[in-house]
Design an enzyme around this catalytic site. Structure first.
Site, PDB file in Angstrom:
ATOM      1  N   LYS A 175       0.848  -1.192   0.000  1.00  0.00           N
ATOM      2  CA  LYS A 175       0.000   0.000   0.000  1.00  0.00           C
ATOM      3  C   LYS A 175       0.885   1.244   0.000  1.00  0.00           C
ATOM      4  O   LYS A 175       2.005   1.181   0.495  1.00  0.00           O
ATOM      5  CB  LYS A 175      -0.912   0.002   1.239  1.00  0.00           C
ATOM      6  CG  LYS A 175      -1.738  -1.257   1.431  1.00  0.00           C
ATOM      7  CD  LYS A 175      -2.856  -1.364   0.437  1.00  0.00           C
ATOM      8  CE  LYS A 175      -3.715  -2.601   0.717  1.00  0.00           C
ATOM      9  NZ  LYS A 175      -4.827  -2.749  -0.213  1.00  0.00           N
ATOM     10  N   HIS A 294      -6.558 -13.293  -7.720  1.00  0.00           N
ATOM     11  CA  HIS A 294      -7.390 -12.316  -7.021  1.00  0.00           C
ATOM     12  C   HIS A 294      -8.792 -12.351  -7.620  1.00  0.00           C
ATOM     13  O   HIS A 294      -8.954 -12.576  -8.815  1.00  0.00           O
ATOM     14  CB  HIS A 294      -6.803 -10.908  -7.128  1.00  0.00           C
ATOM     15  CG  HIS A 294      -7.395  -9.959  -6.136  1.00  0.00           C
ATOM     16  ND1 HIS A 294      -8.627  -9.370  -6.323  1.00  0.00           N
ATOM     17  CD2 HIS A 294      -6.950  -9.519  -4.935  1.00  0.00           C
ATOM     18  CE1 HIS A 294      -8.900  -8.597  -5.280  1.00  0.00           C
ATOM     19  NE2 HIS A 294      -7.904  -8.672  -4.423  1.00  0.00           N
ATOM     20  N   ARG A 295      -9.796 -12.117  -6.764  1.00  0.00           N
ATOM     21  CA  ARG A 295     -11.184 -12.261  -7.210  1.00  0.00           C
ATOM     22  C   ARG A 295     -11.890 -10.915  -7.397  1.00  0.00           C
ATOM     23  O   ARG A 295     -13.106 -10.822  -7.210  1.00  0.00           O
ATOM     24  CB  ARG A 295     -11.955 -13.135  -6.222  1.00  0.00           C
ATOM     25  CG  ARG A 295     -11.995 -12.591  -4.796  1.00  0.00           C
ATOM     26  CD  ARG A 295     -12.825 -13.481  -3.877  1.00  0.00           C
ATOM     27  NE  ARG A 295     -12.914 -12.925  -2.540  1.00  0.00           N
ATOM     28  CZ  ARG A 295     -13.803 -13.319  -1.619  1.00  0.00           C
ATOM     29  NH1 ARG A 295     -14.668 -14.279  -1.911  1.00  0.00           N
ATOM     30  NH2 ARG A 295     -13.825 -12.772  -0.425  1.00  0.00           N
TER      31      ARG A 295
END
Length: 475
Positions: A175, A294-295
């Site tokens: 991040k 990743h979904r």
């Protein structure tokens, strides 16, 4: 001039519209081992009988259309049609039913999730006779499972590649997700990995933007991986997101990752599409790369209780299409995930044989006939105080991924990673000693914090953080 042909009423096929249930509702049908079985939650429009609605679902997702057509006589509808073979009311709902539909295996192309979904969750979901429709579960027969490669490597092969056993793996999403330069991004990766994490991760929307092109990111992340490995003596990885606008570009990025010698790449399988995902999965197996999935976009499809596709179906589809990890919710964090429902599809991802269990939302017994398993990834709003619950809920074969729970540490990324690693090791040791993580979890963390200033600081920062909202999708 040829004589005019006279058309008589009653000759040829019988044109017109007839009720779907006359052909597609077959309550006496005995399902076959080779049938693909589907459980649909359907809400018919007022005045539409459930038998007609269930038959319409079977028809419109297989061989049927809105009217009788003369070409029906050129094939065997009995062989190819879908059949609604059972309907049951949903407890506590006035006009909602579970319709069970059986599809003959020959309706579907071998090894193609794309073709499977085009039929079963295609135009039927816009059918006017239905107010809402949701695919709750699929039974994939062994005969069809065997046409898929599945995950590139699977759980055991991944552990052997990483030489890590007996505990969950630890990860972290870098991040801020967007805006960092490639060099600063690589620095963040290095700090997390040297602090004790096994993996770091590109966020799902990090592809190749003007502030950080993919090739630069791959290079700086590879440098971070090798430096952290040299310092710690552990194998490290970073999920390099290969998702791109075309399959060709995606595979080019995966090939570059292979050239750099990194262990794992990543794909956004719903936004990227099943065809692209299966292609990447095949490439990863052929070239020794692990594949993290990743979904992103899943909640658009699966979050509404009455319409869409349940995530357990998307999880099964991913296991067939191919992926070594997939995000699965946390039960305890900021993202949707009710415990029994989540554990149901976690078992569908990892285990080889799963019994029907309606208490966990599993409508059919599923035999994966040795298709490799997928590691569930718990990610989203989790921190060190969640570690006992996560270890108890997900067990060893999982990835616990702390983004803000690592990078938000007051002393920086590396101390944040240390705090998570110490908390995990303490929980695993306590569990192995027979202690109850559900009851003693907070005490276990407090005891470990006495010997780790990094963990003590993390405990202080996140002691008041909770996400106490009720889940929308419950059994």
């Amino acid at each position: 001039m040829s004589p005019q042909t006279e058309t008589r009423t009653g000759t040829g096929f019988k044109a017109g519209v007839k009720d779907y249930r006359l052909t597609y509702y077959t309550p006496d049908y005995v399902t076959k081992e080779t049938d693909i079985l589907a459980a649909f939650r359907m809400t018919p429009q007022p005045g539409v009988p459930p038998e007609e609605a269930g038959a319409a679902v079977a028809a419109e997702s297989s061989t049927g259309t809105w009217t009788t057509v003369w070409t029906d006589g050129l094939t065997s509808l009995d062989r190819y049609k879908g059949r609604c073979y059972d309907i049951e009311p949903v407890a506590g709902e006035d006009n909602q039913y579970i319709a069970y539909v059986a599809y003959p295996l020959d309706l579907f192309e071998e090894g193609s999730v794309t073709n499977l979904f085009t039929s079963i969750v295609g135009n039927v979901f816009g059918f006017k006779a239905l107010r809402a429709l949701r695919l709750e579960d699929l039974r994939i027969p062994p005969a069809y499972v065997k046409t898929f490669q599945g995950p590139p490597h699977g759980i055991q092969v991944e552990r052997d590649k990483l030489n890590k056993y007996g505990r969950p793996l630890l990860g972290c999403t870098i991040k801020p997700k967007l805006g960092l330069s490639a060099k600063n991004y690589g620095r963040a990766v290095y700090e997390c990995l040297r602090g004790g994490l096994d993996f770091t991760k590109d966020d799902e929307n990090v592809n190749s933007q003007p502030f950080m092109r993919w090739r630069d990111r791959f290079l700086f992340c590879a440098e971070a991986i090798y430096k952290a490995q040299a310092e710690t003596g552990e194998i490290k990885g970073h999920y390099l997101n290969a998702t791109a606008g075309t399959c060709e570009e995606m595979l080019k990025r995966a090939e570059y990752a292979k050239e750099l010698g990194v262990p794992i790449v990543m794909h956004d399988y719903l936004t990227g599409g099943f065809t692209a995902n299966t292609s990447l999965s095949h490439y990863c197996r052929d070239n020794g790369l692990l594949l993290h999935i990743h979904r992103a976009m899943h909640a658009v499809i699966d979050r509404q209780r009455n319409h869409g596709i349940h995530f357990r179906v998307l999880a099964k589809a991913l296991r067939m299409s191919g992926g070594d990890h997939i995000h699965s919710g946390t039960v305890v964090g900021k993202l949707e995930g009710e415990r029994e429902v989540t554990l149901g599809f976690v078992d569908l991802l990892r285990d080889d044989y799963i019994e029907k269990d309606r208490s966990r939302g599993i409508y059919f017994t599923q035999d994966w006939v040795s298709l490799p398993g997928v590691l569930p990834v718990a990610s989203g709003g989790i921190h060190v105080w969640h570690m006992p619950a996560l270890t108890e809920i997900f067990g060893d074969d999982s990835v616990l991924q702390f983004g803000g729970g690592t990078l938000g540490h007051p002393w920086g990324n590396a101390p944040g990673a240390v705090a998570n690693r110490v908390a995990l090791e303490a929980c695993v040791q306590a569990r192995n000693e027979g202690r109850d993580l559900a009851r003693e979890g907070n005490n276990i963390i407090r005891e470990a914090a006495k010997f780790s200033p990094e963990l003590a600081a993390a405990c202080e920062v996140w002691k008041e953080i909770k996400f106490e909202f009720e889940t929308i999708d419950t059994l």
